[in-house]
Design a protein around this motif. Structure first.
Motif, PDB file in Angstrom:
ATOM      1  N   LEU A  34     -12.574 -38.422  19.378  1.00 21.22           N
ATOM      2  CA  LEU A  34     -11.443 -39.337  19.266  1.00 21.22           C
ATOM      3  C   LEU A  34     -11.905 -40.780  19.162  1.00 21.22           C
ATOM      4  O   LEU A  34     -11.445 -41.541  18.291  1.00 21.22           O
ATOM      5  CB  LEU A  34     -10.537 -39.158  20.485  1.00 21.22           C
ATOM      6  N   VAL A 100      -6.401 -32.634  21.531  1.00 23.22           N
ATOM      7  CA  VAL A 100      -7.044 -33.935  21.311  1.00 23.22           C
ATOM      8  C   VAL A 100      -7.990 -33.852  20.114  1.00 23.22           C
ATOM      9  O   VAL A 100      -8.003 -34.733  19.247  1.00 23.22           O
ATOM     10  CB  VAL A 100      -7.803 -34.392  22.572  1.00 23.22           C
ATOM     11  N   ALA A 104      -7.976 -35.925  16.400  1.00 16.86           N
ATOM     12  CA  ALA A 104      -9.137 -36.623  15.835  1.00 16.86           C
ATOM     13  C   ALA A 104      -9.444 -36.093  14.433  1.00 16.86           C
ATOM     14  O   ALA A 104      -9.762 -36.877  13.519  1.00 16.86           O
ATOM     15  CB  ALA A 104     -10.346 -36.447  16.745  1.00 16.86           C
ATOM     16  N   LEU A 186      -1.384 -38.384  22.818  1.00 15.06           N
ATOM     17  CA  LEU A 186      -2.721 -38.247  23.402  1.00 15.06           C
ATOM     18  C   LEU A 186      -2.723 -38.585  24.889  1.00 15.06           C
ATOM     19  O   LEU A 186      -3.353 -37.883  25.695  1.00 15.06           O
ATOM     20  CB  LEU A 186      -3.707 -39.136  22.648  1.00 15.06           C
TER      21      LEU A 186
END
Length: 222
Positions: A34, A100, A104, A186
């Protein structure tokens, strides 16, 4: 019979601890992906998620075997039943780390996060990894005191999550709606990851004592 039960229960808790370890490692790498817009690392997390799923199935099979073969009663039954809930919590931690990584990947080659919030997510990632490690430890030790301390790191995560919203609500936010949605989602993933680690701690307390953390506080035991 009692010795066999204890050995099987210890083995089951070890599997659950391994799930927490894998979830923590996944969140650590997802945070890296990320913050650095690293597609290779994000893909690695997504591919490796199958390991957590496999352990989840294995843990449930072990728990059912304990119920069927050992016929536990009273406190033993309480401990086995709690493991089904712990399986679900650890599995969800892994799924949140996966979310997550997918954010990304979806935003690559761009960074999903505006630079001004990177510090928040770096710290939230650190706390998530720490919570997962502590959850693994308490599953192995069955120490109610250590399990209760998971709440401290969760409080720190909640504080970061609240502060993150002050950035989003600032009039000077200039990154648009899409970035605000990503940051909101997030932040929620990290917060929920921490919540599930705390739930594991609560379930360990119940396994070990037969009481909830609130009941222990009320009677002054902890």
């Amino acid at each position: 019979m009692r010795t066999a039960y204890r050995e099987q229960m210890a083995g089951l808790n070890s599997v659950l601890g391994s799930m927490c370890e894998l979830a923590g490692g996944a969140m650590e790498r997802s945070t890296q992906a990320l913050l650095q817009a690293d597609l290779a690392v994000a893909e690695e997390v997504i591919t490796d998620h199958e390991k957590i799923t496999s352990l989840s199935v294995h843990a449930e099979e072990q728990a059912f075997a304990l119920l069927a073969l050992q016929a536990p009663v009273a406190s033993d039954l309480r401990a086995v039943v709690s493991t089904f809930q712990i399986v679900a919590d650890a599995d969800r931690m892994g799924a949140l780390a996966l979310h997550v990584a997918k954010v990304a990947r979806r935003r690559h080659p761009a960074h999903a996060l505006p630079e001004e919030v990177n510090g928040y997510f770096a710290e939230m990632g650190r706390l998530a990894v720490q919570l997962a490690a502590t959850a693994r430890e308490v599953l192995n030790t069955q120490d109610p005191n250590d399990a209760l301390r998971l709440q401290d790191d969760d409080d720190a995560m909640d504080d970061l999550h609240r502060h993150l919203f002050t950035v989003l609500m600032d009039r000077e936010w200039r990154h648009g709606v899409a970035a605000a949605v990503d940051v909101t989602l997030l932040g929620r993933y990290y917060e929920r990851f921490a919540d599930h680690a705390v739930l594991i701690g609560r379930r360990v307390v119940f396994q070990a004592t037969g009481k909830t953390p609130e009941q222990l506080v009320d009677v002054g035991e902890y």
